[in-house]
Design an enzyme around this catalytic site. Structure first.
Site, short mmCIF file in Angstrom:
data_model
loop_
_atom_site.label_atom_id
_atom_site.label_comp_id
_atom_site.label_asym_id
_atom_site.label_seq_id
_atom_site.Cartn_x
_atom_site.Cartn_y
_atom_site.Cartn_z
CE LYS A 163 -6.32 -7.59 -0.97
NZ LYS A 163 -6.22 -7.30 0.45
CE LYS B 80 -13.80 -3.55 1.67
NZ LYS B 80 -12.55 -3.71 2.43
CE LYS C 253 -4.40 -1.74 1.63
NZ LYS C 253 -5.50 -1.74 2.56
N1 AQP Z 1 -8.91 -10.71 -2.74
C1 AQP Z 1 -9.10 -11.30 -1.56
N2 AQP Z 1 -9.08 -12.65 -1.48
C2 AQP Z 1 -9.29 -13.25 -0.27
N3 AQP Z 1 -9.55 -12.59 0.88
C3 AQP Z 1 -9.58 -11.25 0.83
N4 AQP Z 1 -9.81 -10.29 1.76
C4 AQP Z 1 -9.75 -9.07 1.20
N5 AQP Z 1 -9.48 -9.18 -0.12
C5 AQP Z 1 -9.36 -10.52 -0.38
C6 AQP Z 1 -10.11 -10.58 3.17
O1 AQP Z 1 -11.28 -9.84 3.51
C7 AQP Z 1 -11.21 -9.47 4.89
C8 AQP Z 1 -11.55 -8.00 5.04
O2 AQP Z 1 -10.57 -7.22 4.38
P1 AQP Z 1 -10.45 -5.67 4.70
O3 AQP Z 1 -11.52 -4.91 4.07
O4 AQP Z 1 -10.34 -5.44 6.13
O5 AQP Z 1 -9.06 -5.28 4.15
P2 AQP Z 1 -8.34 -5.57 2.82
O6 AQP Z 1 -7.71 -6.93 2.84
O7 AQP Z 1 -7.40 -4.44 2.65
O8 AQP Z 1 -9.53 -5.57 1.75
P3 AQP Z 1 -9.57 -4.76 0.44
O9 AQP Z 1 -10.79 -5.08 -0.32
O10 AQP Z 1 -8.26 -4.93 -0.26
O11 AQP Z 1 -9.76 -3.29 1.01
P4 AQP Z 1 -8.94 -1.97 0.72
O12 AQP Z 1 -8.79 -1.88 -0.76
O13 AQP Z 1 -9.78 -0.87 1.28
O14 AQP Z 1 -7.63 -2.13 1.43
C9 AQP Z 1 -9.79 -9.81 5.37
O15 AQP Z 1 -9.84 -10.98 6.14
C10 AQP Z 1 -9.03 -10.05 4.10
O16 AQP Z 1 -8.02 -11.03 4.30
#
Ligand code: AQP
Length: 341
Positions: free
Chosen positions: A206, A209, A126
């Site tokens: 991955k 969001k 990030k």
């Molecule tokens: N692509 C993925 N495959 C499997 N698991 C995933 N998780 C997120 N993306 C994937 C799991 O979802 C849970 C919640 O994630 P989060 O929102 O707290 O944080 P993140 O991993 O940073 O999710 P995003 O979508 O990538 O959000 P942004 O873009 O805002 O940072 C976690 O258990 C994560 O492992």
């Protein structure tokens, strides 16, 4: 909520293992979140004492509009409930409703080596996309450790990307216990066998969001199909007559998560001999995927018509979480040696 089962050998009430998990209200809940985490939360509600929090403190580490945060938090709660999280069995709440977690984070920060935080893959990933990196992103995993440990959780259902953070949590628990006496358990990550890392529609990064490469859980089916139709498959399969390699195809990973085994096996062999084209393969996937998602859209529509129900669930969840967090913090303050009047 925790004492529902009876242990067969002693006939004494058996406590269910406590699990903690969180999700940022940084956008719409997507298939990666669902397959990597939320689907497990829904089942673990019945086997564990499940605490699920919507981590709005964490969301502050990404740019967001203050006037939208509360609405996004509500929508995330609604989506988790629509996905099947049972609020009678598990505790659903908003992180910032229990500000004690920020106090524990500070105590943990004083125990965490900078070098450990610099090693975190998610931070490096990030931070590499930002021109000015803020300290909040750097100590994000310490806040996560506080989230888990303030509720004394022993299991943490997450996607693969979060396993390193759970390892750090264990390290922090060990350091605290060593410095101040046995207080915290060393929790274990629970990662699903097949959905631990779902790639985005680009087939590479991955699903995330913040990368805009997602299909949302509650997306209208026509829109979801349009996204799926144009999603990247095995990049080496350029023409319908080319044989494909399912192990390199994100659509095949989704089949493994949504389709019955017979369909997955058929796709595996037909794709390899160019017996099925990518569009037909995606149509089959969509049928199975939508069979699982359609009831969620229905539940979401019902909840949206009764927003007070969602608010009450969050309020009830916060009350329960607060009790546990306050008990932990009373013990922590005493052990750290803070002044008491
Ligand atoms: N692509 C993925 N495959 C499997 N698991 C995933 N998780 C997120 N993306 C994937 C799991 O979802 C849970 C919640 O994630 P989060 O929102 O707290 O944080 P993140 O991993 O940073 O999710 P995003 O979508 O990538 O959000 P942004 O873009 O805002 O940072 C976690 O258990 C994560 O492992």
């Amino acid at each position: 909520m925790a004492e529902a089962t009876i242990s067969p050998d002693t006939q004494a009430p058996a406590r269910r293992v406590r699990a903690l998990t969180g999700i940022q209200p940084s956008g719409e809940l997507h298939l990666g979140n669902y397959l990597g985490a939320v689907r497990n939360w829904v089942t673990m509600c019945h086997s564990h004492e499940m605490f699920t929090c919507i981590v709005d403190y964490h969301a502050l580490t990404s740019p967001l509009e203050p006037e939208r945060l509360a609405g996004q938090t509500f929508e995330m709660a609604l989506a988790i409930l629509a996905a099947g999280f049972d609020p009678q069995e598990g505790t659903l709440f908003v992180q910032s409703q229990i500000p004690e977690v920020a106090e524990l984070t500070w105590i943990f920060v004083t125990l965490t080596p900078m070098g450990e935080l610099e090693r975190m893959t998610q931070f490096k990933d990030k931070a590499s996309r930002q021109t000015s990196v803020l300290a909040g992103l750097f100590i994000y995993p310490v806040l996560q450790a506080a989230d888990i440990l303030i509720y004394q959780a022993q299991a943490v259902p997450v996607g693969e990307d979060q396993v390193q953070h759970v390892e750090l949590t264990r390290e922090i628990a060990r350091k605290f216990n060593l410095a101040f006496g046995e207080t915290f358990p060393e929790p274990e990550a629970v990662v699903p066998a097949l959905g631990g890392r779902i790639r985005g529609l680009d087939g590479k990064a991955k699903m995330s969001k913040s990368l805009g490469n997602t299909i949302s859980l509650l997306e209208p089916p026509t829109q979801a199909w349009e996204k799926l139709r144009t999603a990247v498959t095995d990049p080496a399969r350029l023409r319908r007559s080319d044989p494909g390699d399912p192990s390199k195809c994100n659509i095949f990973t989704l089949h493994q998560n949504f389709s019955p085994q017979a369909t997955t096996q058929m796709i595996d062999s037909e794709c390899r001999r160019a017996g099925i084209g990518c569009v037909d393969c995606k149509k089959l996937l969509f049928t199975h995927m939508d069979a699982e998602l359609a009831p969620m859209r229905e539940r979401a529509a019902k909840l949206r018509a009764q927003p007070q129900q969602v608010r009450e669930i969050l309020e009830h969840g916060a009350q329960h979480a607060r009790q546990v967090a306050r008990a932990t913090m009373a013990e922590v303050r005493e052990k750290v040696g803070f002044y008491r009047p």
